[in-house]
Design a protein around this motif. Structure first.
Motif, PDB file in Angstrom:
ATOM      1  N   LEU A   1       0.747  -1.269   0.079  1.00  0.00           N
ATOM      2  CA  LEU A   1      -0.015   0.033   0.150  1.00  0.00           C
ATOM      3  C   LEU A   1       0.979   1.204  -0.004  1.00  0.00           C
ATOM      4  CD1 LEU A   1      -2.752   1.257   0.160  1.00  0.00           C
ATOM      5  CD2 LEU A   1      -2.565   1.353   2.767  1.00  0.00           C
ATOM      6  N   GLY A   2       1.964   1.244   0.745  1.00  0.00           N
ATOM      7  CA  GLY A   2       2.729   2.358   0.951  1.00  0.00           C
ATOM      8  C   GLY A   2       3.512   2.651  -0.450  1.00  0.00           C
ATOM      9  N   GLN A   3       3.971   1.487  -1.249  1.00  0.00           N
ATOM     10  CA  GLN A   3       4.381   1.599  -2.669  1.00  0.00           C
ATOM     11  C   GLN A   3       3.410   2.238  -3.419  1.00  0.00           C
ATOM     12  OE1 GLN A   3       7.703   1.146  -3.014  1.00  0.00           O
ATOM     13  NE2 GLN A   3       7.737   1.194  -1.050  1.00  0.00           N
ATOM     14  N   ALA A   4       2.085   1.823  -3.546  1.00  0.00           N
ATOM     15  CA  ALA A   4       1.021   2.203  -4.328  1.00  0.00           C
ATOM     16  C   ALA A   4       0.632   3.624  -4.166  1.00  0.00           C
ATOM     17  CB  ALA A   4      -0.180   1.449  -4.054  1.00  0.00           C
ATOM     18  N   VAL A   5       0.641   4.005  -2.890  1.00  0.00           N
ATOM     19  CA  VAL A   5       0.476   5.486  -2.476  1.00  0.00           C
ATOM     20  C   VAL A   5       1.436   6.414  -3.049  1.00  0.00           C
ATOM     21  CG1 VAL A   5      -0.018   7.188  -0.788  1.00  0.00           C
ATOM     22  CG2 VAL A   5      -1.194   4.787  -0.630  1.00  0.00           C
ATOM     23  N   ALA A   6       2.804   5.967  -2.674  1.00  0.00           N
ATOM     24  CA  ALA A   6       3.865   6.757  -3.327  1.00  0.00           C
ATOM     25  C   ALA A   6       3.788   7.014  -4.893  1.00  0.00           C
ATOM     26  CB  ALA A   6       5.087   6.270  -2.758  1.00  0.00           C
ATOM     27  N   SER A   7       3.387   6.165  -5.299  1.00  0.00           N
ATOM     28  CA  SER A   7       3.391   6.043  -6.761  1.00  0.00           C
ATOM     29  C   SER A   7       2.288   6.894  -7.583  1.00  0.00           C
ATOM     30  CB  SER A   7       3.357   4.463  -7.447  1.00  0.00           C
ATOM     31  OG  SER A   7       3.298   4.510  -8.873  1.00  0.00           O
ATOM     32  N   VAL A   8       1.277   6.949  -6.706  1.00  0.00           N
ATOM     33  CA  VAL A   8       0.091   7.829  -7.265  1.00  0.00           C
ATOM     34  C   VAL A   8       0.368   9.155  -6.879  1.00  0.00           C
ATOM     35  CG1 VAL A   8      -2.413   8.409  -6.585  1.00  0.00           C
ATOM     36  CG2 VAL A   8      -1.736   5.849  -6.876  1.00  0.00           C
ATOM     37  N   VAL A   9       1.085   9.499  -5.809  1.00  0.00           N
ATOM     38  CA  VAL A   9       1.327  10.814  -5.382  1.00  0.00           C
ATOM     39  C   VAL A   9       2.694  11.494  -6.535  1.00  0.00           C
ATOM     40  CG1 VAL A   9       2.588  12.366  -3.821  1.00  0.00           C
ATOM     41  CG2 VAL A   9       0.796  10.586  -2.906  1.00  0.00           C
TER      42      VAL A   9
END
Length: 359
Positions: free
Chosen positions: A311-319
């Protein structure tokens, strides 16, 4: 001739004209020059050759006043793509009882006890992240095409909705993906050929002197060629393809021609924009990355640890996508518009589109 001596026969005084008038400190015919007329600015940019400040100011204005078609489209694409690794991680975690211990993925307290099925599960988690990244990249390619239309409309004072920006790419979407793949293959081929040249040098050299000399000579040349390729071939074909009725190969030619004689200016702005975007993206995602790494290194047990890491990797990618893609694409499109105004009087075309009549 004395003061009272009569003039000779046939003599007449010279005509008084502009070149022979007596000097006067305040000539009656003088008037101040009219002030220079300001450039028309029906939209986000003044319709004249743009400075770096004009481009950055316009890019931020376009993003601020049209967030749905710029930031919103990037977030939508990135979020949908990153849903895949989240769903895959949740499913694999429930099926295989994944956990994290000592900073690594495990299925029990003893990493050595992992079975082939467990290893396949962890590879599935990492593979789902890779698939999500690929899909996000493809989606952001289409977002870049949309933003090119948003910027062109903003230059004439128009605002495109998300649906209008998407509709504007109709007929060009597969060409845009094909252009991106072609540029990616060309870049990969260039790098591969250079790596192969090192293999040949290493296999044929009898000592260390030849590889050292080859590196000293070839590395600067190779880097210079990559920068040249980036500016002359890679950088401007996307806005050209989206905003002109041309195909993939013609778009490559348009980018090459527009940057002729403007390499250093284009390179400087493009490089500065890349650095600014990457630094800003890193700063925005730093807290998320630190939390994600804390989960990884802390070894949060159970499926929750694995899921929170992904989830952290996904959120960082979206941001990152939410800021980097709109900003860099907007600046690249503004450089395309600027070069056309400098070389082709494109400002006149933009005036006509915005309803301005030249006087």
């Amino acid at each position: 001739m004395s003061e009272h001596q009569p003039p000779p026969p046939g003599w007449s005084p010279p005509p008084v004209g502009p070149a022979t008038q007596p000097y006067s400190s305040t000539p009656a015919s003088w008037s101040p020059a009219p002030p220079l007329r300001a450039a028309h600015k029906p939209g986000a940019i003044p319709l004249r050759p743009l400075s770096l400040g004009d481009m950055y100011d316009a890019a931020f204005k376009i993003i601020r006043f049209n967030p749905r078609a710029t930031v919103g489209s990037a977030i939508l694409v990135a979020a949908v793509a990153m849903t895949i690794p989240l769903l895959a991680t949740a499913a694999l975690g429930a099926a295989l009882d994944l956990s994290m211990a000592d900073g690594a993925f495990t299925t029990s307290d003893d990493p050595a006890s992992m079975s082939g099925e467990d290893i396949a599960g962890f590879m599935g988690v990492l593979g789902s992240l890779a698939v999500g990244g690929v899909l996000q990249g493809i989606g952001l390619i289409l977002v870049g095409g949309m933003i090119a239309h948003v910027v062109a409309a903003a230059a004439t004072g128009h605002k495109l909705s998300l649906g209008q920006a998407w509709a504007a790419t109709r007929g060009k979407r597969w060409r845009l993906i094909g252009l991106t793949l072609l540029l990616g293959l060309a870049t990969t081929l260039i790098i591969t050929l250079y790596v192969l040249s090192w293999v040949v040098v290493a296999m044929t050299a009898s000592g260390w002197q030849v590889p050292v000399v080859y590196g000293v000579l070839s590395v600067p040349v190779f880097l210079a060629f990559l920068f040249w390729f980036w500016v002359r071939v890679y950088y401007l074909p996307v806005p050209a393809l989206m905003l002109e009725p041309i195909g993939v190969l013609d778009a490559l030619g348009r980018g090459f021609r527009l940057t002729r004689g403007a390499f250093w200016r284009t390179f400087g702005i493009a490089l500065l924009t890349f650095v600014v975007a990457q630094l800003a993206g890193t700063m925005l995602t730093a807290p998320i990355s630190l939390l994600s790494q804390g989960v990884l290194l802390g070894g949060l047990p159970g499926e929750a640890g694995v899921f929170l890491f992904v989830l952290g990797q996904a959120v960082a990618s979206v941001v990152t996508a939410a800021f980097v893609a709109p900003f860099t694409t907007s600046v690249a499109t503004l450089q395309y518009v600027d070069l056309r105004m400098r070389a082709e009087a494109f400002d006149v075309v933009l005036m006509q589109r915005s309803g301005i009549t030249r006087s």
